[in-house]
Scaffold this active site. Sequence first.
Site, PDB file in Angstrom:
ATOM      1  N   HIS A  56       0.842  -1.193   0.000  1.00  0.00           N
ATOM      2  CA  HIS A  56       0.000   0.000   0.000  1.00  0.00           C
ATOM      3  C   HIS A  56       0.880   1.247   0.000  1.00  0.00           C
ATOM      4  O   HIS A  56       2.032   1.217   0.445  1.00  0.00           O
ATOM      5  CB  HIS A  56      -0.892   0.022   1.237  1.00  0.00           C
ATOM      6  CG  HIS A  56      -1.968  -1.008   1.211  1.00  0.00           C
ATOM      7  ND1 HIS A  56      -3.006  -1.000   2.121  1.00  0.00           N
ATOM      8  CD2 HIS A  56      -2.176  -2.094   0.413  1.00  0.00           C
ATOM      9  CE1 HIS A  56      -3.806  -2.014   1.877  1.00  0.00           C
ATOM     10  NE2 HIS A  56      -3.321  -2.698   0.853  1.00  0.00           N
ATOM     11  N   GLU A  58       0.885   3.812   1.900  1.00  0.00           N
ATOM     12  CA  GLU A  58       1.374   4.168   3.235  1.00  0.00           C
ATOM     13  C   GLU A  58       2.570   3.313   3.645  1.00  0.00           C
ATOM     14  O   GLU A  58       3.533   3.830   4.222  1.00  0.00           O
ATOM     15  CB  GLU A  58       0.266   3.983   4.296  1.00  0.00           C
ATOM     16  CG  GLU A  58      -0.970   4.794   4.045  1.00  0.00           C
ATOM     17  CD  GLU A  58      -2.054   4.043   3.289  1.00  0.00           C
ATOM     18  OE1 GLU A  58      -3.233   4.240   3.608  1.00  0.00           O
ATOM     19  OE2 GLU A  58      -1.720   3.257   2.366  1.00  0.00           O
ATOM     20  N   CYS A  86      -5.942   1.741   5.941  1.00  0.00           N
ATOM     21  CA  CYS A  86      -6.612   0.511   6.351  1.00  0.00           C
ATOM     22  C   CYS A  86      -6.063   0.056   7.712  1.00  0.00           C
ATOM     23  O   CYS A  86      -5.165   0.676   8.277  1.00  0.00           O
ATOM     24  CB  CYS A  86      -6.401  -0.576   5.294  1.00  0.00           C
ATOM     25  SG  CYS A  86      -4.702  -1.216   5.243  1.00  0.00           S
ATOM     26  N   CYS A  89      -2.216  -0.671   7.559  1.00  0.00           N
ATOM     27  CA  CYS A  89      -1.424   0.560   7.528  1.00  0.00           C
ATOM     28  C   CYS A  89      -1.544   1.311   8.853  1.00  0.00           C
ATOM     29  O   CYS A  89      -0.570   1.900   9.329  1.00  0.00           O
ATOM     30  CB  CYS A  89      -1.851   1.434   6.361  1.00  0.00           C
ATOM     31  SG  CYS A  89      -1.499   0.666   4.758  1.00  0.00           S
TER      32      CYS A  89
END
EC number: 3.5.4.33
Length: 149
Positions: A56, A58, A86, A89
Amino acid sequence: MLQPFDDTYFMKKALQEAEIAYDMGEVPVGAVIVVQNRIIARAHNLTEKLHDVTAHAEMQAITAAANFLDGKYLHDCTLYVTLEPCQMCGGALFWSQISKVVYGASDPQRGFKAMGTRLHPKTKIVNGVLKDDCSEIIKRFFIAKRNFN
């Protein structure tokens, strides 16, 4: 007085990263990490390219910032991300002890808030910065994907 380096300025930089992800066929989420008004990490989703569900924006940004700072903690740093992080993260942000998280669009189904994930107690959270622009790119991506299939 106009501040050139405010949350809107840096969210626009995160949106540029989201556009890169969009062009690559990735879910268009972009992130930047800033310390003292300087971008030290830029990232976007790479889950498709890397065949890695953890890639992701992040996560990529946290790793890049930690490498830049030569340490695992992101004290005095701010993450700007186009979509609410999410649960995964959020957990990484907790452990990084990042000082501030600014996100654009909320994710009421998969975001860290909906999942009950808490960030570090000292982490300041700001939401809704450029939320319409951040939501629009996600909607555009999934409409195009639906029409393509």
